[in-house]
Design a protein around this motif. Sequence first.
Motif, PDB file in Angstrom:
ATOM      1  N   VAL A   1      -9.536   4.875   8.237  1.00  0.00           N
ATOM      2  CA  VAL A   1      -8.901   3.429   8.167  1.00  0.00           C
ATOM      3  C   VAL A   1      -8.125   3.526   9.550  1.00  0.00           C
ATOM      4  CG1 VAL A   1      -6.940   2.493   7.028  1.00  0.00           C
ATOM      5  CG2 VAL A   1      -8.378   3.849   5.472  1.00  0.00           C
TER       6      VAL A   1
ATOM      7  N   VAL B   1      -5.543   1.857  11.589  1.00  0.00           N
ATOM      8  CA  VAL B   1      -4.046   1.239  11.508  1.00  0.00           C
ATOM      9  C   VAL B   1      -3.724   0.546  12.670  1.00  0.00           C
ATOM     10  CG1 VAL B   1      -1.982   1.493  10.348  1.00  0.00           C
ATOM     11  CG2 VAL B   1      -3.706   2.782   9.401  1.00  0.00           C
TER      12      VAL B   1
ATOM     13  N   VAL C   1      -5.344  -3.445   9.053  1.00  0.00           N
ATOM     14  CA  VAL C   1      -5.823  -2.376   8.933  1.00  0.00           C
ATOM     15  C   VAL C   1      -7.588  -2.801   8.761  1.00  0.00           C
ATOM     16  CG1 VAL C   1      -4.266  -0.976   7.738  1.00  0.00           C
ATOM     17  CG2 VAL C   1      -5.651  -2.313   6.372  1.00  0.00           C
TER      18      VAL C   1
ATOM     19  N   ASP D   1     -11.186  -0.939   7.598  1.00  0.00           N
ATOM     20  CA  ASP D   1     -11.997   0.155   6.853  1.00  0.00           C
ATOM     21  C   ASP D   1     -13.267   0.387   7.537  1.00  0.00           C
ATOM     22  OD1 ASP D   1      -9.708   0.737   5.147  1.00  0.00           O
ATOM     23  OD2 ASP D   1     -10.436  -0.819   3.784  1.00  0.00           O
TER      24      ASP D   1
END
Length: 101
Positions: free
Chosen positions: A3, A5, A57, A59
């Motif tokens: 992830v 961020v 974010v 993924d």
Amino acid sequence: MIVHVVLLRLARGWDAAELADVMDGLGVLSLPGLLGFRHGPNLDAERKSPQFPYGFVVDFADRAALDRYAADPGHQALGARLVALCEGGGDGIFVADLDAG
């Protein structure tokens, strides 16, 4: 899964239309292993990050996908536009890459 961020410390007088355009551009990037993209204002519910009013974010399936994203010319161009929107340029961008298993 990784992830990615990103929190943005936006400069005084930042352009909302430019930020929206960059977010739209990031949202349509299509790269192997890029699983999802989300963005929005930071609610700062715990009052620990008021200096970062916006974030996103991304993924990724794995580290290789994150590396492809980092090297992608489209991502790099959008990143340069984000830098221009932030206080202190690149210093106004916080990035963390979490190994979420």
